[in-house]
Design a protein around this motif. Structure first.
Motif, PDB file in Angstrom:
ATOM      1  N   ALA A  45     -13.626  11.212   5.952  1.00 46.00           N
ATOM      2  CA  ALA A  45     -12.632  10.145   6.109  1.00 46.00           C
ATOM      3  C   ALA A  45     -11.301  10.784   6.483  1.00 46.00           C
ATOM      4  O   ALA A  45     -10.695  11.497   5.686  1.00 46.00           O
ATOM      5  CB  ALA A  45     -12.504   9.355   4.820  1.00 46.00           C
ATOM      6  N   LEU A  46     -10.850  10.549   7.703  1.00 47.61           N
ATOM      7  CA  LEU A  46      -9.651  11.207   8.208  1.00 47.61           C
ATOM      8  C   LEU A  46      -8.434  10.313   8.213  1.00 47.61           C
ATOM      9  O   LEU A  46      -7.315  10.780   8.307  1.00 47.61           O
ATOM     10  CB  LEU A  46      -9.915  11.736   9.623  1.00 47.61           C
ATOM     11  N   ARG A  47      -8.638   9.033   8.149  1.00 42.86           N
ATOM     12  CA  ARG A  47      -7.515   8.105   8.106  1.00 42.86           C
ATOM     13  C   ARG A  47      -8.025   6.760   7.605  1.00 42.86           C
ATOM     14  O   ARG A  47      -9.217   6.605   7.338  1.00 42.86           O
ATOM     15  CB  ARG A  47      -6.872   7.957   9.492  1.00 42.86           C
ATOM     16  N   GLU A  48      -7.091   5.816   7.467  1.00 43.23           N
ATOM     17  CA  GLU A  48      -7.462   4.477   7.007  1.00 43.23           C
ATOM     18  C   GLU A  48      -7.350   3.507   8.164  1.00 43.23           C
ATOM     19  O   GLU A  48      -6.412   3.604   8.976  1.00 43.23           O
ATOM     20  CB  GLU A  48      -6.544   4.040   5.874  1.00 43.23           C
ATOM     21  N   GLY A  49      -8.272   2.597   8.245  1.00 43.35           N
ATOM     22  CA  GLY A  49      -8.242   1.592   9.300  1.00 43.35           C
ATOM     23  C   GLY A  49      -7.011   0.713   9.176  1.00 43.35           C
ATOM     24  O   GLY A  49      -6.576   0.413   8.066  1.00 43.35           O
ATOM     25  N   PRO A  50      -6.445   0.285  10.305  1.00 39.91           N
ATOM     26  CA  PRO A  50      -5.214  -0.505  10.270  1.00 39.91           C
ATOM     27  C   PRO A  50      -5.399  -1.902   9.677  1.00 39.91           C
ATOM     28  O   PRO A  50      -4.467  -2.460   9.128  1.00 39.91           O
ATOM     29  CB  PRO A  50      -4.796  -0.592  11.738  1.00 39.91           C
ATOM     30  N   GLY A  51      -6.573  -2.455   9.745  1.00 38.56           N
ATOM     31  CA  GLY A  51      -6.772  -3.806   9.253  1.00 38.56           C
ATOM     32  C   GLY A  51      -7.150  -3.844   7.788  1.00 38.56           C
ATOM     33  O   GLY A  51      -6.389  -4.288   6.930  1.00 38.56           O
ATOM     34  N   ASP A  52      -8.297  -3.320   7.475  1.00 38.79           N
ATOM     35  CA  ASP A  52      -8.820  -3.409   6.112  1.00 38.79           C
ATOM     36  C   ASP A  52      -8.579  -2.154   5.274  1.00 38.79           C
ATOM     37  O   ASP A  52      -8.915  -2.107   4.096  1.00 38.79           O
ATOM     38  CB  ASP A  52     -10.320  -3.707   6.144  1.00 38.79           C
ATOM     39  N   GLY A  53      -8.006  -1.105   5.880  1.00 36.59           N
ATOM     40  CA  GLY A  53      -7.750   0.125   5.131  1.00 36.59           C
ATOM     41  C   GLY A  53      -9.004   0.929   4.865  1.00 36.59           C
ATOM     42  O   GLY A  53      -8.973   1.901   4.106  1.00 36.59           O
ATOM     43  N   GLY A  54     -10.097   0.546   5.478  1.00 36.15           N
ATOM     44  CA  GLY A  54     -11.353   1.260   5.277  1.00 36.15           C
ATOM     45  C   GLY A  54     -11.311   2.657   5.883  1.00 36.15           C
ATOM     46  O   GLY A  54     -10.513   2.939   6.772  1.00 36.15           O
ATOM     47  N   LEU A  90      -2.022  20.119   8.878  1.00 35.61           N
ATOM     48  CA  LEU A  90      -2.411  18.783   9.339  1.00 35.61           C
ATOM     49  C   LEU A  90      -2.296  17.780   8.203  1.00 35.61           C
ATOM     50  O   LEU A  90      -2.483  18.137   7.038  1.00 35.61           O
ATOM     51  CB  LEU A  90      -3.848  18.797   9.854  1.00 35.61           C
ATOM     52  N   GLU A  91      -2.003  16.559   8.563  1.00 32.01           N
ATOM     53  CA  GLU A  91      -1.908  15.495   7.568  1.00 32.01           C
ATOM     54  C   GLU A  91      -2.616  14.249   8.077  1.00 32.01           C
ATOM     55  O   GLU A  91      -2.772  14.062   9.285  1.00 32.01           O
ATOM     56  CB  GLU A  91      -0.443  15.145   7.303  1.00 32.01           C
ATOM     57  N   ARG A  92      -2.975  13.402   7.132  1.00 31.61           N
ATOM     58  CA  ARG A  92      -3.505  12.091   7.498  1.00 31.61           C
ATOM     59  C   ARG A  92      -2.405  11.258   8.135  1.00 31.61           C
ATOM     60  O   ARG A  92      -1.241  11.404   7.788  1.00 31.61           O
ATOM     61  CB  ARG A  92      -3.929  11.328   6.245  1.00 31.61           C
ATOM     62  N   VAL A  93      -2.773  10.379   9.007  1.00 33.64           N
ATOM     63  CA  VAL A  93      -1.828   9.406   9.528  1.00 33.64           C
ATOM     64  C   VAL A  93      -1.572   8.404   8.402  1.00 33.64           C
ATOM     65  O   VAL A  93      -2.519   7.869   7.828  1.00 33.64           O
ATOM     66  CB  VAL A  93      -2.397   8.678  10.763  1.00 33.64           C
ATOM     67  N   PRO A  94      -0.299   8.172   8.056  1.00 34.19           N
ATOM     68  CA  PRO A  94      -0.026   7.224   6.969  1.00 34.19           C
ATOM     69  C   PRO A  94      -0.621   5.850   7.268  1.00 34.19           C
ATOM     70  O   PRO A  94      -0.657   5.413   8.423  1.00 34.19           O
ATOM     71  CB  PRO A  94       1.500   7.153   6.933  1.00 34.19           C
ATOM     72  N   SER A  95      -1.065   5.220   6.252  1.00 39.42           N
ATOM     73  CA  SER A  95      -1.640   3.893   6.369  1.00 39.42           C
ATOM     74  C   SER A  95      -0.669   2.950   7.088  1.00 39.42           C
ATOM     75  O   SER A  95       0.529   2.974   6.839  1.00 39.42           O
ATOM     76  CB  SER A  95      -1.943   3.429   4.952  1.00 39.42           C
ATOM     77  N   GLY A  96      -1.178   2.169   8.002  1.00 33.79           N
ATOM     78  CA  GLY A  96      -0.351   1.212   8.729  1.00 33.79           C
ATOM     79  C   GLY A  96       0.268   1.745  10.011  1.00 33.79           C
ATOM     80  O   GLY A  96       0.947   1.016  10.711  1.00 33.79           O
ATOM     81  N   ARG A  97       0.052   3.031  10.315  1.00 34.05           N
ATOM     82  CA  ARG A  97       0.590   3.583  11.564  1.00 34.05           C
ATOM     83  C   ARG A  97      -0.477   3.703  12.623  1.00 34.05           C
ATOM     84  O   ARG A  97      -1.595   3.905  12.390  1.00 34.05           O
ATOM     85  CB  ARG A  97       1.184   4.975  11.349  1.00 34.05           C
TER      86      ARG A  97
END
Ligand code: FES
Length: 97
Positions: A45-54, A90-97
């Motif tokens: 899991a590399l990031r969170e989906g923009p809609g549901d955060g999955g 490296l970092e995860r893309v913050p949620s919502g971006r």
């Protein structure tokens, strides 16, 4: 099911290098993709989906879908097209971006 004997011991790998992802040390091999190194380390899991955060991770592995995007020095990079370099942060893309 593997139909032939395990031959992974015969694979000649490049030098091992270390980088960080979300502050955690990850080992990779010089020249392999960040996505491959993270996958071997169990970081799927590399990031969170923009809609549901999955959880989102590698999907196409050829730089088309953008599901594997991570941040390198604040810039969005496709981890499936980014080669491991020693000391990269490296970092995860913050949620919502
Ligand atoms: S997995 Fe699709 S762009 Fe990286």
């Amino acid at each position: 099911m593997r139909l032939i004997a395990d031959q992974s011991g015969q694979i000649r790998r490049s030098a091992e290098v270390e980088f960080t992802f979300d502050g955690a040390a990850v080992a990779g091999h010089d020249g392999e993709t960040v996505a491959a190194a993270l996958s071997r380390a169990g970081r799927l899991a590399l990031r969170e989906g923009p809609g549901d955060g999955g959880p989102r991770g590698v999907f196409c592995a050829i730089g088309v879908c953008q599901e594997c995007v991570v941040l390198l020095d604040g810039a969005r990079m496709e981890s499936c097209r980014l080669s491991v370099r020693p000391g990269m942060v490296l970092e995860r893309v913050p949620s919502g971006r």
